[in-house]
Design an enzyme around this catalytic site. Sequence first.
Site, PDB file in Angstrom:
ATOM      1  N   LYS A 186       0.819  -1.208   0.000  1.00 24.21           N
ATOM      2  CA  LYS A 186       0.000   0.000   0.000  1.00 24.21           C
ATOM      3  C   LYS A 186       0.863   1.272   0.000  1.00 24.21           C
ATOM      4  CE  LYS A 186      -4.094  -1.986   0.061  1.00 24.21           C
ATOM      5  NZ  LYS A 186      -3.997  -3.450   0.129  1.00 24.21           N
TER       6      LYS A 186
HETATM    7  C1  LIG Z   1      -5.379  -4.227   0.757  1.00 21.52           C
HETATM    8  C2  LIG Z   1      -6.843  -4.072   0.773  1.00 21.52           C
HETATM    9  C3  LIG Z   1      -7.642  -4.525   1.825  1.00 21.52           C
HETATM   10  C4  LIG Z   1      -7.122  -5.354   2.955  1.00 21.52           C
HETATM   11  O1  LIG Z   1      -5.981  -4.903   3.566  1.00 21.52           O
HETATM   12  P1  LIG Z   1      -4.950  -5.918   4.265  1.00 21.52           P
HETATM   13  O2  LIG Z   1      -4.142  -4.992   5.096  1.00 21.52           O
HETATM   14  O3  LIG Z   1      -4.139  -6.541   3.173  1.00 21.52           O
HETATM   15  O4  LIG Z   1      -5.726  -6.876   5.057  1.00 21.52           O
HETATM   16  C5  LIG Z   1      -8.997  -4.265   1.795  1.00 21.52           C
HETATM   17  N1  LIG Z   1      -9.550  -3.619   0.772  1.00 21.52           N
HETATM   18  C6  LIG Z   1      -8.829  -3.176  -0.270  1.00 21.52           C
HETATM   19  C7  LIG Z   1      -9.503  -2.418  -1.359  1.00 21.52           C
HETATM   20  C8  LIG Z   1      -7.457  -3.412  -0.323  1.00 21.52           C
HETATM   21  O5  LIG Z   1      -6.756  -3.025  -1.373  1.00 21.52           O
END
Ligand SMILES: *Cc1c(COP(=O)(O)O)cnc(C)c1O
Length: 398
Positions: A186
């Site tokens: 992210k």
């Molecule tokens: C990455 C992501 C999640 C979940 O996040 P994690 O930290 O990987 O559990 C949820 N929704 C979206 C749109 C994402 O890109």
Amino acid sequence: MPGFELFGAQEREQLNDVLDSGVLMRYGFDGNRNGHWKAKELEKALEERMQVNHAQLLSSGTAALTVALACAKVGAGDEVILPTFTFVASFEAVLSVGAIPILVDVDDTLTLDPLAVEKAITEKTKVIMPVHMCGSMADLAPLQALCKKHELILLEDACQAIGGSYDGKPLGSYGDLGCFSFDYVKTITCGEGGALVTNNKEYYVRADQFSDHGHDHIGSNRGAEGHPILGYNYRISELHAAVGLAQIGRLDDFIASQKNNYSVLRSALEQIPEITFRRVPAKGEENYSFLSFFMPDENLARKTVEALADNGLDGCFYWYDNNWHYYRKWEHLKDLKSLVGLSKEIREGVPNYNLSNFTKSDHWIGRNISCLIKLGWSEEEVQQRANKMVEIIKSQLS
Ligand SMILES: *Cc1c(COP(=O)(O)O)cnc(C)c1O
């Protein structure tokens, strides 16, 4: 998108504070921690940056969505409306609290189509969950109007869109609840981690308790704390929070550099009359983590993504064929394959998605290509990349 590209001295310094004190737990151990409260500090930084009253850190973005639903008392048999284009975590979180994911079409914003949402509202609907995929947002004003009219909760999955805004408000802060992910890919990362933000004190207090076995966090003796509700462990560790604390200080620099690289690619691609771009709602400012555009048809989109990859242009995605992000390949959801016994509400409530028809989503996602914007590209690399992309796309179109 990836904060992991720019990783160094500031992250190390924050981590060393934690390693030096030896307290890896975010709560308690007051006497041993040399005043280091990394999770608390990061929550404060998030509250300031997101202009909200409350932020609760959690162990992942998936945990954040789960806790957000739970603290709003969303549970067995409640319906949550979400888009056909998301990450599987969005519906996993819904199912984990016993609720029913109701998928609806996306439009040229690549997120929830407000008209499709309105049609999907029933007596059981409790939440509208727009997912701001690839750095840009749903048209939040009409969704909020629907929430007001039908007394629903607006929960923003802003996991991919931290740093963007809508109507002057940071994404995640517009709805009743907003969720972020700080996983390894992210915009900013903790390694693993997530957060929810809200201005609703009741939600916040319940989220704080639910994510730590129901602890009320009153007083300084953890062993003597009360348990007003049942909870689970969705805590973040001090190590992860320390990394995030360094990263959030760099968020605005990351966004500026993404915007710069995005703009170079975008103005090059705008010279190709056959392609169009994802619509960003009028009051929105994306976080520039992806450049998303539409080819004239599905076949050309698929071929172009292959040609881009074959020519060394990594990071361009064709979500239509993707396992994690588009409903077409979610066999586990369509067939409700689970290791645990699913409740009667879920077995009877989840529509048969093998039979459903999302023509509108297919129309947009089938022609979409999304290219990841990297932070580490030099000016020269971005320009070369832009030229090469134009050349490859044009050759596919001719
Ligand atoms: C990455 C992501 C999640 C979940 O996040 P994690 O930290 O990987 O559990 C949820 N929704 C979206 C749109 C994402 O890109």
